[in-house]
Design an enzyme around this catalytic site. Structure first.
Site, PDB file in Angstrom:
ATOM      1  N   GLY A   1     -10.040   1.845  -1.908  1.00  0.00           N
ATOM      2  CA  GLY A   1      -8.606   1.824  -2.174  1.00  0.00           C
ATOM      3  C   GLY A   1      -7.865   1.061  -1.089  1.00  0.00           C
ATOM      4  O   GLY A   1      -8.422   0.123  -0.491  1.00  0.00           O
ATOM      5  N   GLU A   2      -6.615   1.448  -0.860  1.00  0.00           N
ATOM      6  CA  GLU A   2      -5.732   0.834   0.146  1.00  0.00           C
ATOM      7  C   GLU A   2      -5.256  -0.568  -0.255  1.00  0.00           C
ATOM      8  O   GLU A   2      -4.361  -1.114   0.350  1.00  0.00           O
ATOM      9  CB  GLU A   2      -6.412   0.705   1.521  1.00  0.00           C
ATOM     10  CG  GLU A   2      -6.856   2.006   2.136  1.00  0.00           C
ATOM     11  CD  GLU A   2      -7.539   1.816   3.491  1.00  0.00           C
ATOM     12  OE1 GLU A   2      -7.593   0.672   3.994  1.00  0.00           O
ATOM     13  OE2 GLU A   2      -8.004   2.825   4.050  1.00  0.00           O
ATOM     14  N   GLY A   3      -5.932  -1.168  -1.242  1.00  0.00           N
ATOM     15  CA  GLY A   3      -5.671  -2.572  -1.563  1.00  0.00           C
ATOM     16  C   GLY A   3      -6.783  -3.479  -1.065  1.00  0.00           C
ATOM     17  O   GLY A   3      -6.668  -4.707  -1.111  1.00  0.00           O
TER      18      GLY A   3
ATOM     19  N   THR B   1       0.862  -1.186   0.000  1.00  0.00           N
ATOM     20  CA  THR B   1       0.000   0.000   0.000  1.00  0.00           C
ATOM     21  C   THR B   1       0.893   1.229   0.000  1.00  0.00           C
ATOM     22  O   THR B   1       1.684   1.424   0.925  1.00  0.00           O
ATOM     23  CB  THR B   1      -0.918  -0.005   1.228  1.00  0.00           C
ATOM     24  OG1 THR B   1      -1.693  -1.210   1.207  1.00  0.00           O
ATOM     25  CG2 THR B   1      -1.861   1.187   1.214  1.00  0.00           C
TER      26      THR B   1
END
Lengths: 354, 354
Positions: free
Chosen positions: B320-322, B64
């Site tokens: 997001g963030e993964g 990230t």
């Protein structure tokens, strides 16, 4: 019959307070509100089902029910009928797809013989096998009812009992799957009859029928419907006339899970047909159902539309056994972990929206 | 620049033999052929990427990358810029969504400061934090290039290095995610510029802009494109003029992973923009990319269409963030377990199709 009635009476509504608390907590977690979409919604639903605003999914169970079908004599499946018991043994030795996916998500698989047309010989007492054989397969529904009314009741009651005993071993969520050569045929019959969709639209290739086979399958389903004339007002009559033992068993599992406030992750087409029967018996069941995936099998969409539930994913799967349910359970578990484990804006010292 | 060239040169084609062997094995497993749909296809793809016809996914890593954006001064985000470092601390203490989902799937999270506009103070050596800060955020791309050409190169090279060092710790698959207040703005600019779609179509509300904010965001993106005039023939120039440090870092991670034959699971919109840059640098990258989900963010579809890859699921996520990548990794892992662990018809003594 009393057991079915009692079970249905015990199915309550979702807990609105728990859902509200869960939603409120989601909105304080360190992410833009609603940015985890369906994961957030799922966690709120599980809160409502379990009456716990911070539910935890630990004990995961997949119940895979097997049964044979007299209608398989009509050449409606690409595989021979002996595959049903063969696959039951495969389940018991851990080599089937459902075993692999259950291990992946940390669930135990319970295999139930609801009506396999062969004796399943389990060498030693196997805690993951339950013998509830109603008969050695249903009778051929193109020549009469698939089973007696009494056996339809017994199959649902057996499912209720399976859920009850497995719950004692620990169960925070249950996935429901099937095995039975020929069982897309009764399932399509049920779907056509209950949803009112044309047989052609809800009948697919199952494990891999060719064009001729598909034509024959459609024709046999129409014949079974015309011959048996199920009673639209009596779901048990529908199950008896055009259903299957594993379908009745799954119906019972779903009703009982709902009565115990345990979320039910439905697999694909066959378990979907069982969900339709359960929904006919008690519309309240819907609140407890989570549709894992959209199956390739024609007619699955009609089931989900009728139930008014959306699948979590579509990976072009059509295997059954509970394979879609397994992946779905993992997503539900993730949703509850988000709710329980994420830091709030306050805890993490993160600034909120301007 | 040499490092980027070398990395790109090392990206090979998928291994057709391994893929053929994997497909052949899938067809012997105890299920109707192709009945596990995308799970089967995924396992075949991983075989081709890893040159192993029975690949195993054990070490799972989510990288990230965080960075800040000068364009945030233009009021293009619903959250204040200090949220970027605050969320980095949240990642490091395990309270963010990506931490929860990474734990769920058994992955480690590596947090990389690519250009956060604050010093990240890590009290003791933290193996899961890498300081690769190129600068304290990009400059405001509505007033000039977001970064120098040299810094664009540095950001990609830093990503290549991160992948290389993390690979040494064990990595069978990598998920790529982002954190950066304002970063949907450069991402939309990149998507519009590379895909040729109108800015309006590929610009969304990010973390929750209102209608006025969205209008402003679109206007600022147009302004940045007109002012900076990126060179369509030079992806690094595009990154420099309208990109971000974390975007460049993710591009580097993707290129390096492909060069090491490690499958890359892309998260959502921002990592998708990074994938577009990577694809411009080397179209071969596409074979190594797996799109986890379809994001709610407008414009994500345009990215996937441009790359010609299909997402595994759509759960209305946009964090997001993964987070999407984490769920995607679990599905990829499951696909490889199916390939490795299921019994064949012969092993299980199950009859084949008639």
């Amino acid at each position: 019959m009393d057991k079915i009635k009692e079970t249905i009476e015990e199915i309550g509504a979702l807990d609105g307070d728990a859902m509200e608390s869960a939603r409120a907590r989601q909105d304080t977690l360190t992410k833009p509100q609603r940015s985890l979409g369906v994961l957030e919604d799922l966690s709120v639903k599980i809160a409502g089902i379990t009456r716990n605003h911070m539910p935890e999914i630990k004990d995961k169970v997949i119940i895979t029910m097997g049964g044979d079908h007299g209608v398989a004599d009509e050449g409606v499946s690409a595989y021979p009928r002996e595959v049903t018991p063969q696959m039951v043994y495969n389940f018991l030795s851990g080599g089937a797809a459902i075993n692999v996916l259950a291990r992946h998500i940390g669930a135990r698989v319970v295999v139930v013989d609801m009506g396999v047309a062969a004796d399943i010989e389990v060498k030693r007492a196997n805690a993951n096998f339950i013998d509830n054989k109603i008969a050695y397969g249903t009778t051929n529904m193109t020549k009469g009812p698939a089973m007696s009314y009494e056996d339809a009741v017994r199959s649902i009651e057996a499912g209720i009992e399976v859920l009850g005993s497995e719950k004692e071993r620990g169960m925070d969520i249950v996935g429901v799957g099937d095995m039975g050569i020929g069982n897309t045929t009764p399932s399509s019959a049920i779907v056509a009859f209950i949803t009112g969709e044309p047989v052609e639209k809800v009948t697919g290739r199952g494990t891999g029928l060719d064009g001729e086979g598909l034509k024959r399958k459609i024709e046999r389903i129409k014949k079974a419907l015309e011959l048996n004339k199920p009673n639209r007002e009596d779901a048990i009559d529908i199950l008896a006339k055009i259903g299957g033992f594993e379908i009745g068993g799954m119906t019972g599992v779903m009703l009982a899970a709902a009565s115990h406030r345990i979320p039910v992750v439905v697999d694909g087409f066959i378990s979907g047909a069982a969900a339709l029967i359960a929904y006919e018996l008690s519309p309240k069941i819907r609140d407890y159902l989570i549709a894992s995936h959209l199956s390739v099998e024609a007619g699955h969409r009609a089931i989900l539309d009728h139930l008014g539930i959306k699948p979590l994913f579509n990976l072009n799967m059509r295997l059954g056994e509970g394979t879609g349910a397994a992946l779905g359970i993992s997503i539900v578990e993730a949703s509850c972990k988000i709710l329980r484990e994420m830091a709030t804006f306050e805890e993490a010292g993160v600034s909120e929206k301007e």
